[in-house]
Every structure is written in C-alpha cells, then in structure tokens.
Design an enzyme around this catalytic site. Structure first.
Site, PDB file in Angstrom:
ATOM      1  N   HIS A 162      12.030   6.815  14.351  1.00 57.78           N
ATOM      2  CA  HIS A 162      13.072   7.291  13.433  1.00 57.78           C
ATOM      3  C   HIS A 162      12.589   8.613  12.830  1.00 57.78           C
ATOM      4  O   HIS A 162      11.379   8.826  12.685  1.00 57.78           O
ATOM      5  CB  HIS A 162      13.224   6.228  12.336  1.00 57.78           C
ATOM      6  CG  HIS A 162      14.348   6.430  11.385  1.00 57.78           C
ATOM      7  ND1 HIS A 162      14.297   7.336  10.350  1.00 57.78           N
ATOM      8  CD2 HIS A 162      15.561   5.824  11.277  1.00 57.78           C
ATOM      9  CE1 HIS A 162      15.427   7.286   9.664  1.00 57.78           C
ATOM     10  NE2 HIS A 162      16.209   6.375  10.206  1.00 57.78           N
ATOM     11  N   ASP A 203       5.801   1.448  10.935  1.00 54.18           N
ATOM     12  CA  ASP A 203       7.093   1.611  10.274  1.00 54.18           C
ATOM     13  C   ASP A 203       7.853   0.297  10.491  1.00 54.18           C
ATOM     14  O   ASP A 203       8.366   0.040  11.582  1.00 54.18           O
ATOM     15  CB  ASP A 203       7.834   2.805  10.892  1.00 54.18           C
ATOM     16  CG  ASP A 203       9.276   2.910  10.408  1.00 54.18           C
ATOM     17  OD1 ASP A 203       9.731   2.010   9.663  1.00 54.18           O
ATOM     18  OD2 ASP A 203       9.953   3.884  10.790  1.00 54.18           O
ATOM     19  N   LYS A 230      17.543  -3.104   3.944  1.00 56.34           N
ATOM     20  CA  LYS A 230      17.822  -3.678   5.271  1.00 56.34           C
ATOM     21  C   LYS A 230      17.479  -5.174   5.291  1.00 56.34           C
ATOM     22  O   LYS A 230      17.814  -5.891   6.213  1.00 56.34           O
ATOM     23  CB  LYS A 230      17.015  -2.945   6.345  1.00 56.34           C
ATOM     24  CG  LYS A 230      17.429  -1.482   6.485  1.00 56.34           C
ATOM     25  CD  LYS A 230      16.611  -0.781   7.527  1.00 56.34           C
ATOM     26  CE  LYS A 230      16.656   0.723   7.393  1.00 56.34           C
ATOM     27  NZ  LYS A 230      17.902   1.345   7.832  1.00 56.34           N
ATOM     28  N   GLN A 259      12.745  -1.941  10.514  1.00 50.18           N
ATOM     29  CA  GLN A 259      13.512  -2.934  11.268  1.00 50.18           C
ATOM     30  C   GLN A 259      12.676  -4.199  11.501  1.00 50.18           C
ATOM     31  O   GLN A 259      13.209  -5.309  11.530  1.00 50.18           O
ATOM     32  CB  GLN A 259      13.964  -2.364  12.627  1.00 50.18           C
ATOM     33  CG  GLN A 259      14.820  -1.103  12.551  1.00 50.18           C
ATOM     34  CD  GLN A 259      16.171  -1.334  11.873  1.00 50.18           C
ATOM     35  OE1 GLN A 259      16.697  -2.447  11.847  1.00 50.18           O
ATOM     36  NE2 GLN A 259      16.724  -0.283  11.286  1.00 50.18           N
ATOM     37  N   CYS A 299      19.475   8.847  13.762  1.00 49.92           N
ATOM     38  CA  CYS A 299      18.234   9.359  13.130  1.00 49.92           C
ATOM     39  C   CYS A 299      17.067   9.334  14.113  1.00 49.92           C
ATOM     40  O   CYS A 299      15.917   9.045  13.728  1.00 49.92           O
ATOM     41  CB  CYS A 299      17.875   8.579  11.863  1.00 49.92           C
ATOM     42  SG  CYS A 299      19.078   8.772  10.556  1.00 49.92           S
TER      43      CYS A 299
HETATM   44  N1  PLP Z   1      12.406   3.720  10.114  1.00 49.37           N
HETATM   45  C1  PLP Z   1      13.277   2.986  10.818  1.00 49.37           C
HETATM   46  C2  PLP Z   1      12.819   2.329  12.093  1.00 49.37           C
HETATM   47  C3  PLP Z   1      14.584   2.816  10.369  1.00 49.37           C
HETATM   48  O1  PLP Z   1      15.450   2.085  11.071  1.00 49.37           O
HETATM   49  C4  PLP Z   1      14.968   3.453   9.163  1.00 49.37           C
HETATM   50  C5  PLP Z   1      16.362   3.372   8.694  1.00 49.37           C
HETATM   51  O2  PLP Z   1      17.283   3.191   9.448  1.00 49.37           O
HETATM   52  C6  PLP Z   1      14.012   4.188   8.455  1.00 49.37           C
HETATM   53  C7  PLP Z   1      12.749   4.299   8.956  1.00 49.37           C
HETATM   54  C8  PLP Z   1      14.353   4.849   7.154  1.00 49.37           C
HETATM   55  O3  PLP Z   1      14.665   3.887   6.184  1.00 49.37           O
HETATM   56  P1  PLP Z   1      15.222   4.322   4.763  1.00 49.37           P
HETATM   57  O4  PLP Z   1      16.376   5.238   5.023  1.00 49.37           O
HETATM   58  O5  PLP Z   1      15.625   3.017   4.136  1.00 49.37           O
HETATM   59  O6  PLP Z   1      14.124   4.990   4.030  1.00 49.37           O
END
Ligand code: PLP
Length: 408
Positions: free
Chosen positions: A124, A201, A227, A204, A365
């Site tokens: 992401h 990270d 999430k 998910q 993203c």
């Molecule tokens: N990393 C992953 C794998 C994600 O799916 C997301 C959000 O969709 C993020 C990071 C970023 O999360 P946030 O926007 O809640 O900070």
C-alpha cells in the site's frame, strides 16, 4: 457455508440496516473501512457522555477514570496481539501514522547515506511513500522485492535483496489488493538471519489472521482500528521495547515529556514518548470495545465463514465473461480484485452503486502494483463476516448487467 450465523451478526451493525437509492445496502468495501457494531458505537457514546476528560493530566475523578480506561485499552491491545509489554503499544491515528512514526524515528536513529530499506511491489502507498521520503532525506535507497504473475511475493528474490546495508524490511501481512497472505514468519526469520529487523503492515492482516507478534517474531507491527470494526482515527504501532527505547521521539508536545526547560527537554518513558498531544482516548476505548466484540464471536467459525465467503466470491465472479482476477496465489483472504474487459472500473462501480452495492474502485492505493499488472485501476470486493452469499449473488447478477449495458 458453515454454521456461523451472519444474519444474527448483521443485527449488531446499524449501518447495514439502511437502504441506499431505495435498495438494501450491500456493503462490500470492508477492506477500506469496516462498519461498526453497536457496542463500539455505545462505547464511544459513553466516553463522550460520561467519561470524557483529558488523560494523564488532572487528578479529578473523570480524568482518573478516563486515564484508566485508556490504559486498559492499551492492555487489551497488548493481549490481543500477544505483545510482551504494554510499553510496546503506541497509539497512533492509524497504520499510516504508525509507519510514518517509524520511518521518521527509526530512520533518525539507524538510517544513513548508502543504507537500504526493502519493501515489496505489493505494498500500500502507506508502506512505500514514508520510506521513499526517508530515503530522500538520508541519501538511502529503496529496494523493491517483486511479486510473480499470480501475485505471490518472490521470497527468494526478497532474500537476495537483503544485504549489508539493509536497515529494515517492510512487508504487508495481507495485500489490500490481492488478498494474498504473505509468509511473514518466514520473512522475519530470513531477515533476522541477516540481522535485519522487520516491520509488518498489518492493516489487513489484523482483521483476518490471529496475530501473535511474539510468535511471528516481527520487530514492528502496524494496524488501524477502523478496519477492525473500531472508530476511525485510532491505530497502533507495536514495536519491540529494545528498539523503541533507542528511537527518538517523532513529534514534540504535551504528554511526551518528562521535564521541559529552555535549557533542554527530557522525554517520557515508553509508550508516552511517542504519544505527543492529547491522545485519542475515545478512539482507543472504541478499539478495545471492537476487540471485545471480535473476541465474543466464535473465532474459528467466523474465520471459516469469511474464508468460505471469499472463496464463493471468487467462484461466482470467475463465471463472468471477460472478468480478470488478480492474485491467484494462495493463501488468499478478505479481498477479491478484478477488471472486466472493455468496462472502465469507475463506470462499473458507479452503476453498481445505483443498485445499492458498495465496492472499491481505482488504484487501491497501490499504483506500483497496478503498473505491475498493466492496469490503471481495478474493482475490489472485500466481504466481511457480516456479508452473505445472497449479497455475492446479487453482486454477480449486477455485474453481468453492467457488462451488457456497456458492451452491447
Ligand atoms: N496498509 C494497508 C495494507 C492498507 O490496506 C491500508 C488501508 O487501506 C493502509 C496501509 C493504510 O491504512 P490507514 O489509511 O488506516 O492509515
């Protein structure tokens, strides 16, 4: 599907009871953000109506009560991810803030000119851009481990990219585009064999996998509350104490100090050293309530149900002519991303919306991954345990209609 009763579960989520454009809402965008159970809404409400006072400051009754609840929430998170100590749980505003905190602070302490940070092609943007920015600041280099055509991370290539100058390996637990579960334990082991720490990270991953940071052995794990059925604006950076102790604060302000004078400032102990300013204690308590909710469900059944629903989604969508799915590798859970030949993803998502079906569209993203697969955007369905096979059937029929409308 197994015996897990999604009909009962759905009653816990008020947002799922509504209609949009006169149609029952079919919410299939939980990977972007999940809907909230009533107990989380009630907790946030109670925090505002009964317990609201700033934390770690005053000695009055409400302040003490609120501080206790905030610190209990930290303990709930610690227990949930099996961290060794609550000192290792830093509350942030989400995954993005957690990774930025790490990129700045870890980077200040351990990254210099000529060093390398290793990410993967399937990250992401939140797990790419902060590292790019760090590399630009420090004269370091961002290395990228590839995925194959099935979306599988090439762990051999990743291992080969870990060298003398690698300072950190940063990898998603589960890809938000492909739904593929990365072999994070194996990655931690092969990085540690070369003395390199690992950030996972877990934005998910925390939703779909039981997380035990000690069993995984990872040095850092980041996730967002929203999430995981919690409110927005709260997230967590887990870090091993021995790293966090040596890292400088990221932001300065109230709560993160031991003593301030114009001659110089000393900083608070962990975890407050990394929590400058008024904390999102209401969000943290909402997160604890969401974790409590998750723990009240039969975990194995919920997990099996979600997996079965994701598999069912793959099977049903695969039958649609011209539909291309991305990420055939397994294990895969949580999200199904695809394109339909001759149909722009935005057009499809807009038409589906008018039928009350909410799915995600665009680059998700993850622009580098879009480029890897030669597309500008995709459609993404992300079912949760509150979705049903009937909803997937409705989605499938609606997608067939979209094809006909646009192509014939
Ligand atoms: N990393 C992953 C794998 C994600 O799916 C997301 C959000 O969709 C993020 C990071 C970023 O999360 P946030 O926007 O809640 O900070």
């Amino acid at each position: 599907m197994n015996t897990f009763n999604s009909t009962t579960i759905r009653r816990d989520f008020p947002a799922l009871q509504q209609q949009v454009y006169g149609k029952p809402l079919i919410y299939l965008d939980s990977a972007a953000t999940a809907q909230k159970p009533q107990c989380v809404i009630d907790t946030v409400n109670a925090m505002h109506t009964q317990w609201n006072a700033n934390v770690h400051r005053a000695v009055h009754y409400l302040a003490v009560q609120c501080t206790e609840r905030y610190e209990q929430a930290r303990e709930t998170v610690r227990r949930f991810i099996h961290a060794l100590s609550a000192q290792e749980i830093i509350f942030t505003s989400g995954t993005t803030a957690a990774i930025n905190l790490l990129a700045f602070s870890f980077g200040e302490r351990w990254v210099g000119a000529g060093d390398e940070i290793l990410v993967t092609e399937a990250e992401h943007h939140s797990n790419i851009v902060p590292w790019q920015q760090l590399c630009a600041r420090k004269g370091a280099t961002l290395k990228v481990a590839p995925v194959d055509d099935s979306g599988r991370l090439q762990t051999d290539a990743l291992a080969a990219l870990i060298g003398e100058r690698t300072r950190l390996v940063c990898v998603a637990h589960i890809s938000n585009v492909l739904g593929i579960v990365n072999p994070v334990k194996e990655i931690v082991q092969l990085a540690h064999a070369r003395g390199v720490p690992v950030l996972i990270d877990g934005a998910q991953g925390i939703v779909h996998e039981p997380v035990d940071v000690q069993a995984l052995g990872c040095d850092f794990y980041a996730f967002s509350g929203h999430k995981l059925y919690a409110p927005t604006g709260i997230g967590v950076l887990y870090g091993k104490e021995r790293y966090l102790e040596q890292m400088p604060p990221w932001q300065g302000g109230g709560d993160m100090i031991a003593s301030v004078s114009f001659a110089g400032t000393t900083f608070a102990d962990l975890p407050l050293k990394f929590e400058a300013g008024t904390a999102n204690y209401i969000g943290a308590c909402g997160l604890a309530a969401a974790i409590g909710y998750m723990e009240s469900l039969p975990a194995a059944e919920a997990h099996r149900y979600e997996q079965a629903l994701a598999d069912y989604t793959v099977r049903r969508l695969s039958a649609i002519e011209g539909l291309r799915m991305y990420g055939a590798a397994t294990p895969k859970t949580g999200v199904v991303s695809f394109t339909v030949d001759g149909v722009h993803p935005l057009d499809a998502a807009t038409i589906l919306d008018k039928s009350g079906i909410a799915i995600r569209t665009g680059h998700l993203c993850a622009e580098p991954l879009m480029r890897r697969f030669g597309v500008h955007g995709m459609l993404r369905v992300s079912p949760a345990f509150y979705n049903t096979p009937d909803e997937i059937d409705t989605l499938t029929a609606a997608l067939q209609k979209v094809r006909k409308m646009i192509l014939f």
